[in-house]
Write a protein that holds these residues in place. Structure first.
Motif, mmCIF file in Angstrom:
data_model
loop_
_atom_site.group_PDB
_atom_site.id
_atom_site.type_symbol
_atom_site.label_atom_id
_atom_site.label_comp_id
_atom_site.label_asym_id
_atom_site.label_seq_id
_atom_site.Cartn_x
_atom_site.Cartn_y
_atom_site.Cartn_z
ATOM 1 N N GLU A 55 0.825 -1.207 0.000
ATOM 2 C CA GLU A 55 0.000 0.000 0.000
ATOM 3 C C GLU A 55 0.862 1.261 0.000
ATOM 4 O OE1 GLU A 55 -3.221 0.231 -0.374
ATOM 5 O OE2 GLU A 55 -3.634 -1.909 -0.251
ATOM 6 N N ASP A 56 1.719 1.410 -0.979
ATOM 7 C CA ASP A 56 2.547 2.609 -1.081
ATOM 8 C C ASP A 56 1.767 3.662 -1.853
ATOM 9 O OD1 ASP A 56 4.416 1.021 0.122
ATOM 10 O OD2 ASP A 56 5.672 0.792 -1.641
ATOM 11 N N TRP A 57 1.673 4.870 -1.294
ATOM 12 C CA TRP A 57 0.992 5.944 -2.000
ATOM 13 C C TRP A 57 1.471 7.311 -1.575
ATOM 14 C CZ3 TRP A 57 -2.305 7.137 2.263
ATOM 15 C CH2 TRP A 57 -2.954 6.090 2.881
ATOM 16 N N PHE A 58 1.009 8.315 -2.328
ATOM 17 C CA PHE A 58 1.350 9.707 -2.041
ATOM 18 C C PHE A 58 0.429 10.266 -0.974
ATOM 19 C CE2 PHE A 58 3.011 9.300 -6.373
ATOM 20 C CZ PHE A 58 4.268 9.848 -6.192
ATOM 21 N N VAL A 59 0.996 11.116 -0.124
ATOM 22 C CA VAL A 59 0.239 11.802 0.921
ATOM 23 C C VAL A 59 0.675 13.265 0.924
ATOM 24 C CG1 VAL A 59 -0.158 11.985 3.421
ATOM 25 C CG2 VAL A 59 0.068 9.736 2.362
ATOM 26 N N VAL A 60 -0.286 14.174 0.998
ATOM 27 C CA VAL A 60 0.018 15.585 1.198
ATOM 28 C C VAL A 60 -0.138 15.841 2.689
ATOM 29 C CG1 VAL A 60 -0.690 17.966 0.729
ATOM 30 C CG2 VAL A 60 -0.755 16.248 -1.095
ATOM 31 N N ALA A 61 0.927 16.343 3.312
ATOM 32 C CA ALA A 61 0.912 16.547 4.758
ATOM 33 C C ALA A 61 1.849 17.698 5.129
ATOM 34 C CB ALA A 61 1.332 15.267 5.471
ATOM 35 N N GLU A 62 1.800 18.079 6.398
ATOM 36 C CA GLU A 62 2.645 19.157 6.901
ATOM 37 C C GLU A 62 4.071 18.704 7.201
ATOM 38 O OE1 GLU A 62 0.767 21.606 9.996
ATOM 39 O OE2 GLU A 62 -1.075 20.565 9.457
ATOM 40 N N SER A 63 4.263 17.410 7.455
ATOM 41 C CA SER A 63 5.592 16.899 7.772
ATOM 42 C C SER A 63 5.682 15.424 7.408
ATOM 43 C CB SER A 63 5.883 17.067 9.274
ATOM 44 O OG SER A 63 5.049 16.199 10.023
ATOM 45 N N ALA A 64 6.910 14.925 7.367
ATOM 46 C CA ALA A 64 7.112 13.495 7.088
ATOM 47 C C ALA A 64 6.492 12.647 8.202
ATOM 48 C CB ALA A 64 8.599 13.186 6.942
ATOM 49 N N ALA A 65 6.628 13.100 9.440
ATOM 50 C CA ALA A 65 6.061 12.344 10.568
ATOM 51 C C ALA A 65 4.542 12.264 10.459
ATOM 52 C CB ALA A 65 6.465 12.990 11.895
ATOM 53 N N THR A 66 3.904 13.370 10.084
ATOM 54 C CA THR A 66 2.446 13.374 9.925
ATOM 55 C C THR A 66 2.035 12.464 8.777
ATOM 56 O OG1 THR A 66 2.323 15.635 10.769
ATOM 57 C CG2 THR A 66 0.432 14.847 9.541
ATOM 58 N N ALA A 67 2.777 12.489 7.677
ATOM 59 C CA ALA A 67 2.471 11.624 6.532
ATOM 60 C C ALA A 67 2.601 10.155 6.922
ATOM 61 C CB ALA A 67 3.406 11.957 5.367
ATOM 62 N N ARG A 68 3.675 9.813 7.648
ATOM 63 C CA ARG A 68 3.877 8.411 8.084
ATOM 64 C C ARG A 68 2.738 7.946 8.985
ATOM 65 N NH1 ARG A 68 9.248 10.161 8.827
ATOM 66 N NH2 ARG A 68 8.830 10.461 11.033
ATOM 67 N N ARG A 69 2.408 8.767 9.984
ATOM 68 C CA ARG A 69 1.334 8.379 10.916
ATOM 69 C C ARG A 69 0.008 8.221 10.199
ATOM 70 N NH1 ARG A 69 3.879 12.101 14.250
ATOM 71 N NH2 ARG A 69 2.316 13.666 13.762
ATOM 72 N N PHE A 70 -0.293 9.144 9.293
ATOM 73 C CA PHE A 70 -1.539 9.054 8.530
ATOM 74 C C PHE A 70 -1.580 7.755 7.726
ATOM 75 C CE2 PHE A 70 -3.978 9.703 4.653
ATOM 76 C CZ PHE A 70 -5.207 10.083 5.181
ATOM 77 N N HIS A 71 -0.479 7.448 7.049
ATOM 78 C CA HIS A 71 -0.403 6.240 6.225
ATOM 79 C C HIS A 71 -0.552 4.980 7.083
ATOM 80 C CE1 HIS A 71 0.660 3.803 2.794
ATOM 81 N NE2 HIS A 71 1.700 3.289 3.423
ATOM 82 N N GLU A 72 0.144 4.945 8.201
ATOM 83 C CA GLU A 72 0.059 3.784 9.100
ATOM 84 C C GLU A 72 -1.362 3.600 9.632
ATOM 85 O OE1 GLU A 72 4.685 4.151 10.633
ATOM 86 O OE2 GLU A 72 3.067 5.018 11.828
ATOM 87 N N ASN A 73 -1.980 4.670 10.055
ATOM 88 C CA ASN A 73 -3.348 4.582 10.587
ATOM 89 C C ASN A 73 -4.351 4.199 9.510
ATOM 90 O OD1 ASN A 73 -2.495 5.299 13.145
ATOM 91 N ND2 ASN A 73 -2.945 7.462 12.853
ATOM 92 N N ALA A 74 -4.216 4.762 8.322
ATOM 93 C CA ALA A 74 -5.174 4.498 7.242
ATOM 94 C C ALA A 74 -5.092 3.066 6.729
ATOM 95 C CB ALA A 74 -4.944 5.473 6.091
ATOM 96 N N GLU A 75 -3.899 2.486 6.765
ATOM 97 C CA GLU A 75 -3.701 1.152 6.203
ATOM 98 C C GLU A 75 -3.515 0.053 7.242
ATOM 99 O OE1 GLU A 75 -4.213 0.222 3.159
ATOM 100 O OE2 GLU A 75 -4.697 2.283 2.617
ATOM 101 N N GLY A 76 -3.593 0.405 8.518
ATOM 102 C CA GLY A 76 -3.523 -0.612 9.565
ATOM 103 C C GLY A 76 -2.122 -1.104 9.899
#
Length: 84
Positions: free
Chosen positions: A23-44
């Motif tokens: 599940e690799d994808w693009f995320v628009v976020a304020e920081s790399a940490a926010t993008a990582r957390r969002f991705h982890e939470n969204a994909e389990g």
């Protein structure tokens, strides 16, 4: 006393990946940490499993326009908007 200007948030496009590559994808976020957390939470995924590489800055007006279109029932953004 001068009124201080409100500084708009800074966004960037991040390429988020996981070790399994499922599940690799693009995320628009304020920081790399926010993008990582969002991705982890969204994909389990567990915390710390995802990586985020900054690709390019994204102007806040583009993020706002995309959010308005989505809220109005228009076309969905082609990337996930990571946020709090």
């Amino acid at each position: 006393m001068a009124k201080s200007a409100v500084r708009p948030k800074r966004f960037a496009l991040y390429w988020c990946t996981t070790p399994d590559g499922d599940e690799d994808w693009f995320v628009v976020a304020e920081s790399a940490a926010t993008a990582r957390r969002f991705h982890e939470n969204a994909e389990g995924y567990d915390r710390g499993e995802a990586d985020a590489e900054r690709i390019a800055p994204v102007h806040w007006r583009a993020v706002l326009a995309s959010s308005i279109r989505s809220a109005a029932g228009g076309s969905r953004p082609h990337c996930h908007l990571g946020g709090r």
